[in-house]
Every structure is written in structure tokens, then in C-alpha cells.
Design an enzyme around this catalytic site. Structure first.
Site, PDB file in Angstrom:
ATOM      1  N   HIS A 263       0.876  -1.179   0.000  1.00  0.00           N
ATOM      2  CA  HIS A 263       0.000   0.000   0.000  1.00  0.00           C
ATOM      3  C   HIS A 263       0.914   1.230   0.000  1.00  0.00           C
ATOM      4  O   HIS A 263       2.020   1.186   0.537  1.00  0.00           O
ATOM      5  CB  HIS A 263      -0.841  -0.048   1.278  1.00  0.00           C
ATOM      6  CG  HIS A 263      -1.893   0.995   1.391  1.00  0.00           C
ATOM      7  ND1 HIS A 263      -1.631   2.268   1.820  1.00  0.00           N
ATOM      8  CD2 HIS A 263      -3.235   0.951   1.149  1.00  0.00           C
ATOM      9  CE1 HIS A 263      -2.763   2.971   1.845  1.00  0.00           C
ATOM     10  NE2 HIS A 263      -3.747   2.193   1.433  1.00  0.00           N
TER      11      HIS A 263
ATOM     12  N   ASP B  91       3.125  -4.357   7.917  1.00  0.00           N
ATOM     13  CA  ASP B  91       1.874  -3.616   7.801  1.00  0.00           C
ATOM     14  C   ASP B  91       0.748  -4.643   7.886  1.00  0.00           C
ATOM     15  O   ASP B  91       0.497  -5.386   6.946  1.00  0.00           O
ATOM     16  CB  ASP B  91       1.876  -2.873   6.456  1.00  0.00           C
ATOM     17  CG  ASP B  91       0.507  -2.337   6.075  1.00  0.00           C
ATOM     18  OD1 ASP B  91      -0.479  -2.615   6.781  1.00  0.00           O
ATOM     19  OD2 ASP B  91       0.425  -1.660   5.034  1.00  0.00           O
TER      20      ASP B  91
ATOM     21  N   GLN C 297      -4.517  -5.367   6.901  1.00  0.00           N
ATOM     22  CA  GLN C 297      -5.493  -6.300   6.323  1.00  0.00           C
ATOM     23  C   GLN C 297      -5.449  -7.676   6.977  1.00  0.00           C
ATOM     24  O   GLN C 297      -6.176  -8.575   6.557  1.00  0.00           O
ATOM     25  CB  GLN C 297      -5.254  -6.443   4.811  1.00  0.00           C
ATOM     26  CG  GLN C 297      -5.423  -5.161   4.022  1.00  0.00           C
ATOM     27  CD  GLN C 297      -6.866  -4.656   4.025  1.00  0.00           C
ATOM     28  OE1 GLN C 297      -7.808  -5.373   4.351  1.00  0.00           O
ATOM     29  NE2 GLN C 297      -7.039  -3.396   3.660  1.00  0.00           N
TER      30      GLN C 297
ATOM     31  N   LYS D 174     -10.533  -0.958  10.181  1.00  0.00           N
ATOM     32  CA  LYS D 174     -10.644  -2.148   9.328  1.00  0.00           C
ATOM     33  C   LYS D 174     -10.913  -3.386  10.178  1.00  0.00           C
ATOM     34  O   LYS D 174     -10.989  -4.492   9.668  1.00  0.00           O
ATOM     35  CB  LYS D 174      -9.357  -2.346   8.521  1.00  0.00           C
ATOM     36  CG  LYS D 174      -9.068  -1.209   7.540  1.00  0.00           C
ATOM     37  CD  LYS D 174      -7.794  -1.492   6.781  1.00  0.00           C
ATOM     38  CE  LYS D 174      -7.232  -0.270   6.081  1.00  0.00           C
ATOM     39  NZ  LYS D 174      -8.068   0.211   4.987  1.00  0.00           N
TER      40      LYS D 174
ATOM     41  N   CYS E   6      -4.681   2.385  -3.702  1.00  0.00           N
ATOM     42  CA  CYS E   6      -3.412   2.875  -3.114  1.00  0.00           C
ATOM     43  C   CYS E   6      -2.297   1.854  -3.287  1.00  0.00           C
ATOM     44  O   CYS E   6      -1.446   1.690  -2.400  1.00  0.00           O
ATOM     45  CB  CYS E   6      -3.573   3.237  -1.641  1.00  0.00           C
ATOM     46  SG  CYS E   6      -4.708   4.589  -1.372  1.00  0.00           S
TER      47      CYS E   6
HETATM   48  N1  7TS Z   1      -1.844  -0.761   4.631  1.00  0.00           N
HETATM   49  C1  7TS Z   1      -2.750  -1.524   4.022  1.00  0.00           C
HETATM   50  C2  7TS Z   1      -2.391  -2.921   3.608  1.00  0.00           C
HETATM   51  C3  7TS Z   1      -4.034  -1.008   3.794  1.00  0.00           C
HETATM   52  O1  7TS Z   1      -4.948  -1.783   3.204  1.00  0.00           O
HETATM   53  C4  7TS Z   1      -4.343   0.323   4.183  1.00  0.00           C
HETATM   54  C5  7TS Z   1      -5.663   0.953   3.886  1.00  0.00           C
HETATM   55  C6  7TS Z   1      -3.357   1.054   4.850  1.00  0.00           C
HETATM   56  C7  7TS Z   1      -2.121   0.486   5.040  1.00  0.00           C
HETATM   57  C8  7TS Z   1      -3.608   2.418   5.374  1.00  0.00           C
HETATM   58  O2  7TS Z   1      -4.427   2.359   6.485  1.00  0.00           O
HETATM   59  P1  7TS Z   1      -4.954   3.677   7.202  1.00  0.00           P
HETATM   60  O3  7TS Z   1      -5.974   3.194   8.154  1.00  0.00           O
HETATM   61  O4  7TS Z   1      -3.782   4.313   7.864  1.00  0.00           O
HETATM   62  O5  7TS Z   1      -5.516   4.538   6.116  1.00  0.00           O
HETATM   63  N2  7TS Z   1      -6.314   0.387   2.770  1.00  0.00           N
HETATM   64  C9  7TS Z   1      -7.390   0.872   2.117  1.00  0.00           C
HETATM   65  C10 7TS Z   1      -7.996   0.197   1.068  1.00  0.00           C
HETATM   66  O6  7TS Z   1      -7.628  -0.884   0.632  1.00  0.00           O
HETATM   67  N3  7TS Z   1      -9.011   0.936   0.599  1.00  0.00           N
HETATM   68  O7  7TS Z   1      -9.106   2.039   1.330  1.00  0.00           O
HETATM   69  C11 7TS Z   1      -8.099   2.018   2.283  1.00  0.00           C
END
Ligand code: 7TS
Length: 414
Positions: free
Chosen positions: A129, A206, A209, A232, A371
């Protein structure tokens, strides 16, 4: 037809916890399949906010009065819930952040700024990401180290042979995701951590997910840093976690300065800093959100991660079977080890058009680059449609999704 009858997840009961699932969109029952972006929130988590603001809203750690005590106890209680959930050895290894993005930026800004320089290498992967790419690029421009990239094969699986070859004594950090948000690939983190450590490198994972879908034991995985987000994992937005091994966190310089993270402040001699985890929690945190995140993890534990994981795997199998009948559809990400994410493109139809039209039928999926532009570019596409699953999704919803997709495609193809 996929059989769900042997699984120990009472989906009707689970759905009762999520009032949002009863709403309609464009006059149709909502089918929410955008869980990899943000999952929905159970009543017990929503209730935390009501309770907190009605009964004990107060700033934490520095008050002597009852409300401050209660807020502090609930906040620190959530830290212990997180510790237990990821099996960290010590609750001081759990730092609350705004989310995965901030957690990774913390490691880059503190550990990275202090430890990386010319001649050093950071290994990331093509599956990342943007939040696990851009912080390293920004820091590399400043500190002069090199970023190397672990390639993926045609299934979206990390090439482990290439990984082994890329690792060297110059590698200081491996920064990879546990599960790809764009393709669903599950990476063999324990093996990757062992190989990184053999070369003297650290590993940051990371886990945005992974946390809501599979058991994560940071000690068994052998990781040095692990990041995830609340929103999430059936929790609120605005909160996340950085796990870091205590000895690393203790040696790292502060990242953001301010209240809460200091021991003494002087205008004459250098200020001194608090012990971990407070050293990395400058300013008033998102108190209600942290407590609610604790409740969200408790909710997951009550349902049982093993049951959630098995249920989602079956949903993925059912959806994969369903879309196989769609003319001209290609699934991207066909790893044998895959979480509940189904990314696809369809010949002659733009992902954006599919996303907009299927929303008219009440079905929420995500379209775009997710992303993960470097990954999609290497597969020759700019965007995909992505359906992603959670504990409350049903096989019937998957059927509605597949039927709706067929309808949308016949409209688009005229
Ligand atoms: N890493 C992964 C693997 C992600 O899927 C996401 C967000 C992030 C980092 C960032 O997370 P945040 O909570 O700091 O924003 N992924 C997604 C997505 O797949 N669609 O919208 C956000």
C-alpha cells in the site's frame, strides 16, 4: 454451490450487531463488500462512545479526579486488550497511533531517521500500500539510503527466491504487508522475518489487512514492528496501533514532541522524555476511539478469529466460483494463500463504471488503484473492481453481487 453448513459462525446473529446492514441504498438492501477499506461497527463498539461521553469523558494520565482516573483505566485497559490480542510480551510495546499510516511514519521518522544513511538498504515489496512506500521514499530522499523492491509473480505472490537474493548485510529493514489490500495475498511473514534477522535486518509488518481476519501473534511471527488500524477491524477510525519490541522502542528517539511524552521540560537544559509507550504518544490521544478499539477486538474474540477466517475463506471461494461464469472477467491475485479479497477487471468495461452502476443496485464495492499503484501498473491495469469480505457477509449477498455484476455488464455492453 459452496457449502457453509459445517462452519461455526452464526451469521444471522453476527448481523444483528450491525444496524447499518439493515439500511437500503437506492431502494435496495445494502450489500456491503468494501470491508478492506473500512469494516462496519458493531453495537457494542458504538455504545462505547455513548458511555464514554455520558459518564467519564476526561483527559487521561494527568488528572487526580475520578473521571480522569476512570478514563485512564479504560484507556490503559484497551492497551492490555491489544497486547493480549497480538500476544505482545509487554503492554509497553503497544503504542496508540491514528492508524497504520501514522504507525509506519512513526517508525520511519524515529527509527529510520536515527539509523538509516548512505549505503543502507530498505527492502519493500511490490505488493505494498502507498503508506508503506511513500514514508520510505520521503526518508530516503533525506537520508540517502536505497530502497529495493521484492518482485511478485503472475499470481501476485512475493518471489521468495528474489527476496533471499535481495537480502544482504546492507539491508537494515524489511517493510512488507502481512496481507495485500489489493490482491489479498497472504505473505509468509514468519519465514521472511527469520531470513531478515539472519542478515541483521529488522522487519516491519503492515498488518492493516491481517488483524481482522487471522490470528496474529507478534512473538510467534518474530516481527520487530507491526502496524494496524481500528477502522478495518470493526473499530472506529482515527485510531491504530504500532507494536514494537521494547528494546527497540526504548532505544528510539522521540518522534513528535509535546505533552504526555516528556519527563521534564526545561528552557535551559535539554528536556527529558517519558518511558515507552508514552514517549511516542505526544498530546491528547483519541481516548474514546482507543477504548472502542479495545471493545472491537473483544467483539472479534467473542466471535472467534478462527471462525471468522474460515467463514471469509468460504465466502471468497463462493465469490470466486460465481465470477468465474462472468464473460471476459479476469481475477487479479490468485495466490493459493489468500484472504477475503476479490480483485478483478472485465474486458470492455471500466472498473469505475461498474462501481457506479452496481452501487445503484445497492452493492458497495471499491474501484480504483487501491493505493497500490506500483502493483497494478505491473499487471498492466490502472484500476480494478474489488469486493472484500467480513464476518457479517452472507453467501446470499455474494449471489446478489454476482447477479448485479451480470446486470451491470449487460447494460455497459449494450
Ligand atoms: N496498509 C494496508 C495494507 C491497507 O490496506 C491500508 C488501507 C493502509 C495500510 C492504510 O491504512 P490507514 O488506516 O492508515 O488509512 N487500505 C485501504 C484500502 O484498501 N481501501 O481504502 C483504504
Amino acid at each position: 454451490m459452496t457449502d457453509f453448513s459445517d462452519l461455526l459462525l452464526d451469521v444471522a446473529r453476527v448481523r444483528k450487531d450491525f444496524p447499518i446492514l439493515e439500511r437500503e441504498v437506492h431502494g435496495k438492501p445494502l450489500v456491503y463488500l468494501d470491508n478492506a477499506a473500512t469494516s462496519q461497527t458493531p453495537l457494542s463498539v458504538i455504545a462505547v462512545f455513548d458511555d464514554y461521553y455520558r459518564r467519564f469523558n476526561s483527559n487521561i494520565h494527568r488528572g487526580l479526579h475520578t473521571l480522569a482516573d476512570e478514563a485512564t483505566a479504560a484507556f490503559e485497559g484497551a492497551r492490555e486488550i491489544v497486547r493480549c490480542f497480538i500476544n505482545a510480551a509487554d503492554s509497553r510495546e503497544v503504542i496508540f497511533t491514528r492508524g497504520t499510516t501514522e504507525a509506519i511514519n512513526l517508525v520511519a521518522g524515529s527509527w529510520g531517521r536515527a539509523n538509516l544513511g548512505p549505503g543502507d538498504e530498505v527492502l519493500i515489496s511490490r505488493l505494498e500500500h502507498h503508506s508503506n512506500i511513500v514514508p520510505w521514499q520521503l526518508l530516503a530522499a533525506d537520508r540517502g539510503f536505497t530502497i529495493k523492491v521484492i518482485p511478485v509473480d503472475e499470481r501476485g505472490v512475493l518471489d521468495q527466491e528474489a527476496y533471499t537474493e535481495l537480502l544482504s548485510p546492507r539491508t537494515r529493514l524489511v517493510a512488507v504487508n502481512h496481507v495485500s489490500n489489493a490482491f489479498g495475498t497472504i505473505n509468509p511473514i514468519a519465514d521472511m522475518a527469520r531470513l531478515a534477522h539472519e542478515q541483521g535486518a529488522l522487519i516491519l509488518v503492515d498488518g492493516a489487512q491481517a488483524i481482522p481476519h487471522m490470528t496474529v501473534d507478534v512473538q510467534a511471527l518474530g516481527v520487530d514492528f507491526y502496524a494496524f488500524s481500528g477502522h478495518k477491524a470493526y473499530g472506529p477510525s482515527g485510531v491504530g496501533v504500532l507494536y514494537g519490541r521494547a528494546e527497540l522502542l526504548e532505544a528510539m528517539p522521540p518522534w513528535q514532541g509535546g505533552g504526555e511524552m516528556i519527563r521534564t521540560v526545561s528552557l535551559e537544559v535539554p528536556s527529558t522524555f517519558a518511558d515507552i509507550p508514552h514517549k511516542f504518544e505526544a498530546g491528547t490521544p483519541a481516548i474514546a476511539e482507543v477504548i472502542a478499539l479495545g471493545q472491537a477486538l473483544n467483539w472479534i474474540s467473542e466471535i472467534g478469529l478462527e471462525h471468522i477466517g474460515a467463514w471469509e475463506a468460504r465466502l471468497l471461494a463462493h465469490a470466486t466460483e460465481g465470477v468465474a461464469a462472468v464473460d471476459g472477467l479476469r481475477v487479479l491475485g490468485t495466490s493459493p494463500d489468500k484472504a477475503g479479497v476479490l480483485s478483478f477487471v472485465v474486458e470492455g468495461a471500466h472498473a469505475q463504471d461498474i462501481g457506479l452502476l452496481i452501487d445503484q443496485l445497492g452493492v458497495a464495492i471499491r474501484t480504483g488503484h487501491h493505493c497500490a499503484q506500483p502493483l497494478l501498473t505491473s499487471f498492466g491495469v490502472e484500476s480494478t473492481c474489488r469486493a472484500s469480505f467480513a464476518a457479517y457477509n452472507t453467501p446470499e449477498e455474494i449471489d446478489v453481487f454476482v447477479e448485479s455484476l451480470q446486470k451491470v455488464l449487460s447494460m455497459l455492453r449494450g
